[in-house]
Design an enzyme around this catalytic site. Sequence first.
Site, PDB file in Angstrom:
ATOM      1  N   GLY A  96       0.806  -1.209   0.000  1.00 28.70           N
ATOM      2  CA  GLY A  96       0.000   0.000   0.000  1.00 28.70           C
ATOM      3  C   GLY A  96       0.842   1.263   0.000  1.00 28.70           C
ATOM      4  O   GLY A  96       1.747   1.438  -0.828  1.00 28.70           O
ATOM      5  N   ASP A 121      -4.500  -4.822  -9.426  1.00 29.63           N
ATOM      6  CA  ASP A 121      -4.539  -5.284 -10.812  1.00 29.63           C
ATOM      7  C   ASP A 121      -3.796  -4.313 -11.732  1.00 29.63           C
ATOM      8  O   ASP A 121      -3.100  -4.736 -12.661  1.00 29.63           O
ATOM      9  CB  ASP A 121      -5.979  -5.437 -11.281  1.00 29.63           C
ATOM     10  CG  ASP A 121      -6.735  -6.479 -10.474  1.00 29.63           C
ATOM     11  OD1 ASP A 121      -6.110  -7.444 -10.015  1.00 29.63           O
ATOM     12  OD2 ASP A 121      -7.959  -6.317 -10.298  1.00 29.63           O
TER      13      ASP A 121
END
Length: 311
Positions: free
Chosen positions: A221, A252
């Site tokens: 993240g 993705d």
Amino acid sequence: MSVLICGSIAYDTIMVFQDHFKKHILPEQIHILNVSFLVPDMRREFGGCAGNIAYALKLLGGAPLIMATAGQDAAPYRMRLADLDIPDTHVREIAGAYTAQAFITTDLDDNQITAFHPGAMSWSHENHVADAQGVKLGIVGPDGRDGMLQHARDFHAAGIPFVFDPGQAMPLFSGEDFVQFLDWATWCTVNDYEAHLLCERTGLTLPQIAAKVQGLVVTRGAEGSTIYAEGRETVVPVVPVTQIADPTGCGDAYRGGLLYGLRNGWSLEKACRLASVMGAFKIEVRGPQNYAPSRDEIAARYAATYGERPF
């Protein structure tokens, strides 16, 4: 030459809860959980890991080829792929089933609660890697259990290097299954939470997992990502963002950038830098396939973060 993307295509219904889950889910009452979240903001998007990865790779100028199963409601998604000039040759329709559906609720901390109906994805084993021609690289993403095992086995048997990306499908597999995937795969990519689960299921440490493949990539993240390869750990700094609009599909987008770099013979670090750039563009826009930077914009953002242009 095409990159074969084995995984799901899905319709995502995305809802935003204008509060924080933690205020409404009480740990001491978890055994009688009964909560309802008011979600006035809702939209329907094209999604699924294979569709999202293919979208990111296409933005970069790559040649994605999706291998997935869809249901009787696949027509809008096929039209979407045609508009993007992404072949749907290996998108197989399953009669009497729905295309996979994800119902995602996000709170103000960007935490997510997802309900997922696999639908036609459960027949993914009816697709075969050998049916795709001109493939030099692949990825096995979240999909039906049997399909993921079969596609990984097929890539390995054909000598085609591939990325193993278990993602949301992790609960489907045992530790022994994961060890087998790692023995077949060339690279593995997981997020921080999935990395902990992978270690727990296999009984291996991250360096031990990395020793089974050419490289292990763990995304973290806002803390960037970490590459475990050749006995070393390499931290890839995060790309600064202007806003956090929606985390759905960021992983993705990252994988689309990773595949582009690997397909072009880049180092794993350079590929992960490009992957981080794609994730940054995605998180600034709502929906998994609504960001649309040009190659020049992608290159400029890469240069602004890492000090050089990627292409």
